[in-house]
Motif scaffolding. Sequence first.
Motif, mmCIF file in Angstrom:
data_model
loop_
_atom_site.group_PDB
_atom_site.id
_atom_site.type_symbol
_atom_site.label_atom_id
_atom_site.label_comp_id
_atom_site.label_asym_id
_atom_site.label_seq_id
_atom_site.Cartn_x
_atom_site.Cartn_y
_atom_site.Cartn_z
ATOM 1 N N GLY A 1 48.037 21.226 21.172
ATOM 2 C CA GLY A 1 48.577 20.604 22.385
ATOM 3 C C GLY A 1 50.098 20.484 22.377
ATOM 4 N N ARG A 2 50.649 20.243 23.547
ATOM 5 C CA ARG A 2 52.093 20.201 23.770
ATOM 6 C C ARG A 2 52.714 18.868 23.363
ATOM 7 N NH1 ARG A 2 55.824 22.318 27.713
ATOM 8 N NH2 ARG A 2 54.264 23.949 27.875
ATOM 9 N N CYS B 1 54.288 22.013 19.126
ATOM 10 C CA CYS B 1 52.832 22.148 19.167
ATOM 11 C C CYS B 1 52.225 21.230 18.106
ATOM 12 C CB CYS B 1 52.490 23.613 18.859
ATOM 13 S SG CYS B 1 50.724 23.981 18.776
ATOM 14 N N TYR B 2 51.322 20.352 18.524
ATOM 15 C CA TYR B 2 50.622 19.514 17.545
ATOM 16 C C TYR B 2 49.721 20.377 16.661
ATOM 17 C CZ TYR B 2 51.925 15.196 19.963
ATOM 18 O OH TYR B 2 52.620 14.149 20.506
ATOM 19 N N TRP C 1 53.208 18.088 13.747
ATOM 20 C CA TRP C 1 53.534 19.070 14.785
ATOM 21 C C TRP C 1 54.616 20.001 14.259
ATOM 22 C CZ3 TRP C 1 55.621 14.307 14.507
ATOM 23 C CH2 TRP C 1 57.007 14.184 14.685
ATOM 24 N N THR C 2 54.810 21.118 14.960
ATOM 25 C CA THR C 2 55.849 22.070 14.574
ATOM 26 C C THR C 2 56.532 22.599 15.814
ATOM 27 O OG1 THR C 2 56.320 24.041 13.249
ATOM 28 C CG2 THR C 2 54.314 24.111 14.572
ATOM 29 N N ASP C 3 57.813 22.959 15.677
ATOM 30 C CA ASP C 3 58.474 23.647 16.791
ATOM 31 C C ASP C 3 58.583 25.153 16.505
ATOM 32 O OD1 ASP C 3 60.464 23.583 14.895
ATOM 33 O OD2 ASP C 3 61.873 22.420 16.081
#
Lengths: 168, 168
Positions: free
Chosen positions: B60-61, B79-80, B91-93
């Motif tokens: 998810g966002r 993104c989780y 989460w990561t970008d």
Amino acid sequence: MSRLIDIAVNPKLDLVLERYVDVPREKVWAAWTTPEQIKQWFTPAPWTTTFCELDLRPGGRFHTVMRSPDGQEFNNVGCYLEVAENERLIWTDVLKPGYRPGDGPPADGCCGFMTAIIQLEAHGKGTKYTAIALHRDEDSRKKHEDMGFEEGWGTCLDQMVAMIKRGS
Amino acid sequence: MSRLIDIAVNPKLDLVLERYVDVPREKVWAAWTTPEQIKQWFTPAPWTTTFCELDLRPGGRFHTVMRSPDGQEFNNVGCYLEVAENERLIWTDVLKPGYRPGDGPPADGCCGFMTAIIQLEAHGKGTKYTAIALHRDEDSRKKHEDMGFEEGWGTCLDQMVAMIKRGS
């Protein structure tokens, strides 16, 4: 909280292989999640898979070594993202195991470039098999297409189905 | 199958903020997972968080917009990866929502470069709070350190605790 999200496929960016196979999805799941089985079907012959180690949970390692007919070895290390038994398996080579960011898009396009999704649905006595590769841009999709995504993933699936039917 | 993996922290590559705070972990969890609360504490003043949208499940966002004192806006989309209520949020970008690979390491080091982990443990009536940023290499860690990881994340945590104590 942890319900599955829908996977948004974009035809410009992604590649999809959809097939019906006449083996039950529990056996397809086992083929994807058992190292000794992966070694039998994961690489289109005459390539071979010489090593497989996996830690089947989100954040866990998905590691294979593929050997070319002339003996060159290619190391593939990815990170599982979702493990939904008999339903959906997701991993990426953009993250290393333990969710650590990987090295970014490589010049040769070989790894560090996609998220892969395997979706399994029961269909009669067989399985609707969907393999999806998500890419960051059109260029990555094109490279993967040119590397032979459709034929490669299709051939591997044929090898997997043959293995399952042999009962090994 | 979906048991949590241990997070392997490497001091050369990663940054860690560990603190004990005297608010219960359920409230810290709510502060991290409620857009209206995130907007109150997520950015060190006089910066502000002007937008927050999240879809709290793996894939998810996690989307925020931060505004600098002179009105410049910075978009952060991640993104989780894991959502374990009251325990662990990852989460990561490096991935966009829906697990799509992101654009790779950017020249400015602003995003597309880390995986973030928030771990919460009950400690008496309070919480042991651990924030970890995983990076791909020493250079990324150094950039993040120079951007003010320790002070920035520490100040935000102070703002969060103050918000929780106000009861808002």
